[in-house]
Write an enzyme that holds these catalytic residues in place. Structure first.
Site, PDB file in Angstrom:
ATOM      1  CG  PHE A   1      -0.310   0.215   2.535  1.00 24.49           C
ATOM      2  CD1 PHE A   1      -0.131   1.474   3.069  1.00 24.49           C
ATOM      3  CD2 PHE A   1       0.123  -0.878   3.273  1.00 24.49           C
ATOM      4  CE1 PHE A   1       0.457   1.665   4.309  1.00 24.49           C
ATOM      5  CE2 PHE A   1       0.716  -0.707   4.519  1.00 24.49           C
ATOM      6  CZ  PHE A   1       0.888   0.569   5.038  1.00 24.49           C
ATOM      7  CB  CYS A   2       1.604   3.894  -1.857  1.00 19.74           C
ATOM      8  SG  CYS A   2       0.422   3.963  -3.225  1.00 19.74           S
ATOM      9  N   GLY A   3       0.104   5.908  -0.617  1.00 22.96           N
ATOM     10  CA  GLY A   3      -0.843   6.968  -0.305  1.00 22.96           C
ATOM     11  C   GLY A   3      -2.177   6.815  -1.002  1.00 22.96           C
TER      12      GLY A   3
ATOM     13  N   GLY B   1      -2.412   4.559  -4.117  1.00 20.44           N
ATOM     14  CA  GLY B   1      -2.444   3.331  -4.911  1.00 20.44           C
ATOM     15  C   GLY B   1      -1.451   3.249  -6.040  1.00 20.44           C
TER      16      GLY B   1
ATOM     17  CG  LEU C   1      -2.677   5.163   4.853  1.00 21.63           C
ATOM     18  CD1 LEU C   1      -2.947   3.809   5.475  1.00 21.63           C
ATOM     19  CD2 LEU C   1      -1.328   5.685   5.311  1.00 21.63           C
TER      20      LEU C   1
END
Length: 588
Positions: A273-275, A277, A302
């Protein structure tokens, strides 16, 4: 506000003997003709097959009703020549400064109707990010897992929502696929869009899912999963990771992934996961290219996960209407971390402290203030709900001038002016200051009792009394009948382990598995001593200020709705401002 819904008014049709359908609307055919050949019907009262499901439904919208009226007029004059194609239900609404829109079938309805579907969520700017004024736009689309046919779209944003939802609506009505979304030709200029419009980006993301280029992980799956059986990797930068992540996640930034790939085992599922996608998608491609098979990327990143699993809580004393402020030097924010402008004869420094928890925004504000000259102004933006109050308290403590506060789309903004050294000196506590402050750190019954006894005694003298509830002390101000709130895993874990409210508090000594606390309460009643709850209410009636620590609430998963109504939320600066003006400060 309760949105109860409406029902079709069909009494006239029933009296006329017209056929009423399963949705309790007037049945019409494709020419909008009722069961009587000389009677047609249009508008909210008719039921007509949905273009996607083929099942009858009611559609309470003005646009389709007007179109139906034109079709019926032609059919009555010229004979049944025009057929009505049906409506997919495109709607839009303004909620304060936010625009929300929907068209077609959302995931929840598809699930209810047992129609297989996939979804994609993106967070994109309303126009090019380098052009001033770009606002976040959140889009979710649903589509068929077999052929990619578009089922529905939902958008939440501030500008450009109307044009995008209309494009989705046309695509759904014409049976377009998510691949067709990438072929739409958009008028492009930086003030209006990006070279890849959000509609096209949603199509690309959905296409990647259909083609198997990315295996999606949805927020509900992550929330309900046993993360001990997977490796959860946060591929954001170390600085972003330090500001908060998902419990159990390890941080391997995307830029370091190739060098640190050996830290990720190959024999367990890998969830990335990141900020929002994008970096998770790139990271999944890197892992798959290096032999990893079970790799999934959190759709929407996230941002989506946090929004879906945590209920936002506004400060009890924050009134955006009353606090809206128009300063002497109006400023317009851009995305720089710290910038200076000169407007209206005043130098204004802008600082972005968004995403930082207490006491981070205050520390960042102080650092910026140290570099200002008297008369210069500071605009600080933060997402910490307690920040505006902390900033105001900090100004009272330091002698700087608090100009005002307001909010914009979930961002809290404070305006401050630096004052002269003389003003700072004058703001220091004088001999006459005699307030009382208490920090309640414990949730032991006897210590909490002592806190409220002392607070009531101090309040009886007419002095200002404040109690700062932090960590375990928060259990003393929980409601007995608390509303249901959504919490993440750690928040639920704390709820299981901690006392549910003040009636469950234990003694610090001789608790004897709860018997000691019951004996204490019995003896208090027998000797005519007020109960803890009565002492607490007396403190409220005496004007004692209850302040809950925002940071402690965040760490322990306590929501504002769980606390007593009179409790306000604050941070370190709020307490310190009161402590400096008090001649008694107690830590319990």
């Amino acid at each position: 506000l309760l949105s109860i819904g409406v029902r079709a008014e069909t009494r006239l049709a029933q009296t006329a003997g017209l056929k009423i359908g399963e949705m309790r609307g007037i049945c019409v055919d494709e020419y909008l003709q009722t069961s009587h050949e000389h009677i047609y019907a249009v508008g909210d009262a008719i039921e007509f097959p949905h273009p996607i499901t083929g099942k009858p439904w009611l559609n309470f919208l003005a646009g389709p009703a007007n179109r139906q009226a034109r079709i019926v007029a032609d059919n009555m004059v010229l004979g049944n020549r025009l057929k009505y194609e049906g409506s997919v239900g495109t709607s839009i609404a303004k909620v304060f400064d936010i625009t929300v829109a929907s068209t077609g079938l959302p995931a929840k309805r598809l699930k209810q109707m047992e129609i297989p579907y996939l979804s994609a969520t993106i967070h994109s700017g309303s126009h090019a990010g380098y052009y001033p004024g770009s606002r976040q736009m959140d889009i979710k689309i649903t589509f068929s897992p077999s052929d990619g046919r578009l089922y529905g779209a939902q958008i939440v944003g501030y500008e450009g929502v109307d044009t995008r939802i209309n494009q989705y609506a046309l695509a759904i009505k014409t049976g377009a696929t998510v691949d067709d979304l990438t072929r739409l030709e958009h008028a492009y200029a930086p003030p209006f869009s990006s070279a890849k419009d959000p509609v096209a980006i949603s199509g690309y993301v959905a296409g990647n899912i259909l083609a198997g280029k990315m295996t999606p992980l949805y927020w509900r799956e992550l929330e309900q999963a046993d993360t001990t059986k997977v490796i959860l990797v946060d591929v954001r930068t170390a600085d972003e990771y330090a500001l908060g992540t998902i419990g159990g996640a390890v941080n391997i930034p995307l830029d370091d992934l190739r060098e640190r790939i050996g830290e990720i085992p190959t024999d367990v599922p890998v969830w990335l996961f990141c900020g929002v996608g994008l970096r998770g998608y790139l990271a999944s491609n890197i892992l798959k290219a290096n032999g990893y098979r079970d790799v999934r990327n959190l759709i929407g990143g996230l941002k989506t996960y946090r929004a879906a699993t945590a209920k936002p809580v506004a400060p009890a004393d924050f009134d955006t209407a009353a606090d809206s402020h128009s300063s002497e030097a109006a400023v317009h924010y851009n995305h720089s971390c710290e910038t200076s402008v000169c407007e209206g004869g005043k130098t204004v420094v802008r600082v972005d402290a968004c995403g930082i928890q207490c006491p981070g925004p205050i520390l960042k504000m102080k650092q910026a203030m140290d570099g200002l000259a008297p008369g210069e102004q500071l605009e600080v933006r933060a997402t910490d709900a307690a920040f505006p109050r902390d900033a105001e308290a900090w100004c009272r403590t330091t002698g700087n001038r608090f100009l005002g506060r307001h909010s914009e789309s979930g961002v809290y903004i404070a305006m401050i002016e630096k004052t002269t050294p003389c003003a700072v000196e004058a703001s220091k506590p004088q001999q006459g200051d005699s307030g009382k402050t208490l920090i309640l750190f414990s949730d032991d019954l006897d210590k909490v009792l002592a806190t409220f006894v002392l607070a009531n005694g101090a309040a009886a003298t007419g002095r200002k009394v404040s109690i700062f509830f932090t960590f375990w002390g928060l259990n003393a101000i929980k409601k007995t009948n608390r509303p249901k709130v959504t919490k993440d895993f750690f928040g639920r874990m704390f709820s299981w382990m901690l006392p549910s409210d003040s009636t469950r508090l234990a003694l610090s000594k001789m608790n004897m598995m709860g018997m000691g606390a019951k004996m204490m309460r019995y003896l208090m009643r027998k000797k005519g001593v007020d109960s803890l709850e009565e002492l607490r209410q007396q403190a409220v009636d005496n004007g004692v200020e209850f302040i809950a620590c925002q940071m402690s609430m965040d760490v322990m998963g306590v929501r504002r709705e769980e606390l007593l109504d009179n409790v306000t939320v604050g941070g370190v600066a709020t307490y310190m401002e009161r402590a400096e003006k008090a001649n008694v400060n107690l830590f319990i």
